[in-house]
Design a protein around this motif. Structure first.
Motif, PDB file in Angstrom:
ATOM      1  N   THR A  21       0.851  -1.178   0.000  1.00 57.05           N
ATOM      2  CA  THR A  21       0.000   0.000   0.000  1.00 57.05           C
ATOM      3  C   THR A  21       0.894   1.237   0.000  1.00 57.05           C
ATOM      4  O   THR A  21       2.107   1.151   0.189  1.00 57.05           O
ATOM      5  N   TYR A  22       0.287   2.389  -0.193  1.00 52.75           N
ATOM      6  CA  TYR A  22       1.042   3.632  -0.315  1.00 52.75           C
ATOM      7  C   TYR A  22       0.511   4.642   0.685  1.00 52.75           C
ATOM      8  O   TYR A  22      -0.695   4.857   0.792  1.00 52.75           O
ATOM      9  N   ALA A  23       1.428   5.301   1.387  1.00 55.47           N
ATOM     10  CA  ALA A  23       1.027   6.256   2.408  1.00 55.47           C
ATOM     11  C   ALA A  23       0.714   7.624   1.826  1.00 55.47           C
ATOM     12  O   ALA A  23       0.044   8.440   2.476  1.00 55.47           O
ATOM     13  N   SER A  24       1.194   7.910   0.608  1.00 58.24           N
ATOM     14  CA  SER A  24       0.975   9.229   0.010  1.00 58.24           C
ATOM     15  C   SER A  24       1.069   9.125  -1.502  1.00 58.24           C
ATOM     16  O   SER A  24       1.790   8.283  -2.049  1.00 58.24           O
ATOM     17  N   LEU A  56      -6.882   3.920  -1.959  1.00 58.31           N
ATOM     18  CA  LEU A  56      -5.649   3.798  -1.182  1.00 58.31           C
ATOM     19  C   LEU A  56      -5.859   4.283   0.256  1.00 58.31           C
ATOM     20  O   LEU A  56      -5.292   3.714   1.196  1.00 58.31           O
ATOM     21  N   LEU A  59      -7.149   1.774   2.610  1.00 59.37           N
ATOM     22  CA  LEU A  59      -6.202   0.732   2.998  1.00 59.37           C
ATOM     23  C   LEU A  59      -5.141   1.220   3.973  1.00 59.37           C
ATOM     24  O   LEU A  59      -4.526   0.407   4.664  1.00 59.37           O
ATOM     25  N   THR A  60      -4.909   2.540   4.019  1.00 62.09           N
ATOM     26  CA  THR A  60      -3.794   3.072   4.795  1.00 62.09           C
ATOM     27  C   THR A  60      -4.244   4.253   5.636  1.00 62.09           C
ATOM     28  O   THR A  60      -4.519   5.336   5.096  1.00 62.09           O
ATOM     29  N   PHE A  63      -3.446   8.341   5.073  1.00 59.26           N
ATOM     30  CA  PHE A  63      -3.055   8.503   3.664  1.00 59.26           C
ATOM     31  C   PHE A  63      -3.200   9.965   3.236  1.00 59.26           C
ATOM     32  O   PHE A  63      -4.181  10.636   3.554  1.00 59.26           O
ATOM     33  N   GLU A 267      -4.052  15.004   4.150  1.00 59.46           N
ATOM     34  CA  GLU A 267      -4.735  13.754   4.445  1.00 59.46           C
ATOM     35  C   GLU A 267      -6.087  13.692   3.741  1.00 59.46           C
ATOM     36  O   GLU A 267      -6.821  14.689   3.710  1.00 59.46           O
TER      37      GLU A 267
END
Length: 269
Positions: A21-24, A56, A59-60, A63, A267
């Motif tokens: 997954t990707y935080a940003s 995304l 999932l995180t 984000f 965010e």
């Protein structure tokens, strides 16, 4: 394109975090990435990038997302105005789709564009971010740009080579048969509608190996009436083609003076 045409640097290897997954996420480009013709409930433009960000974010926790894309931008404007901002933000994922507006102009040179694009890709990859590139849709059905199909195909082959060379993820829209139906497009025949953007979002998430990406394959039912009658073509030319040609002749863009819709990496709400 040979390695010498693209860069003198050593190619960057793809990451080993397939399925991560990707935080940003920072999206850069033109109207395709801004999301024209896909309206959110509040009346703002949404598009595939916002849909990907929404997925995304689910999932995180925490984000963050920015969308710097502005309609009408040509490649050099994206490279000069948006790439440095994306680099400064330091996100985990950056999408880059630009150059199509250049190819709509008579002097659009796909080889020269690809060399300039390579420089931008190197700058983005140097941050350590995952970079997402796009080929475009096959324009053979478009009354506006089918005459330039060879230029577009050449440019997209360069993009495929650059994705391989620098270890970027590639979203191949050329192979998406569902996007060849006008029911995936806005009446201007240049921008995707809500359905088209949802198909692209699913293809992007699949390219990123993100779980539960959704289905990007689309088989349309047979139309109940001709999709491009002579009357419809005349209306389209009057309402969409002539204003577009007028902007080209005046050297103006639909995005002149407009700010990006999400200029800061913040965010997701």
């Amino acid at each position: 394109m040979s390695d010498d045409d693209a860069t003198g640097d050593t190619a960057t290897k793809p990451g080993d975090d397939r399925g991560a997954t990707y935080a940003s996420f920072v999206a850069i480009g033109d109207s395709f990435t801004e999301g024209l013709s896909d309206l959110a409930p509040d009346g703002t433009f949404r598009g595939w990038a916002d849909l990907v960000a929404e997925h995304l974010a689910a999932l995180t926790p925490g984000f963050r997302y920015a969308n710097l894309a502005i309609r009408g931008k040509v490649l050099d404007q994206v490279l000069e105005e948006q790439v440095p901002s994306a680099v400064a933000m330091g996100p985990a994922l950056i999408s880059l789709c630009a150059g199509n507006n250049d190819l709509l102009r008579p002097n659009g040179d796909p080889d020269a564009l690809a060399k300039r694009l390579a420089k931008g890709i190197r700058e983005l990859r140097a941050t350590g971010a995952e970079v997402l590139l796009f080929t475009g849709v096959d324009p053979r059905d478009s009354p506006v740009i089918r005459h330039a199909r060879g230029r577009f195909a050449t440019y997209y082959l360069h993009i495929r080579s650059l994705a391989d060379l620098y270890g970027c993820r590639l979203v191949d829209l050329w192979s998406m048969q569902g996007l060849r139906d006008w029911r995936a497009w806005n009446p201007d025949r240049l921008h995707l509608n809500e359905t088209g953007h949802r198909l692209v979002a699913a293809k992007v998430l699949t390219a990123l190996d993100v779980p539960d990406a959704g289905e990007w394959h689309k088989t349309w039912p047979l139309p109940t009436a001709p999709t491009a009658s002579r009357t419809e073509n005349a209306r389209w030319a009057r309402e969409h083609l002539l204003p577009w040609l007028g902007r080209r002749l005046r050297g103006t863009s639909s995005g002149d003076g407009l700010p990006p819709k999400r200029p800061n990496l913040t965010e997701w709400p």
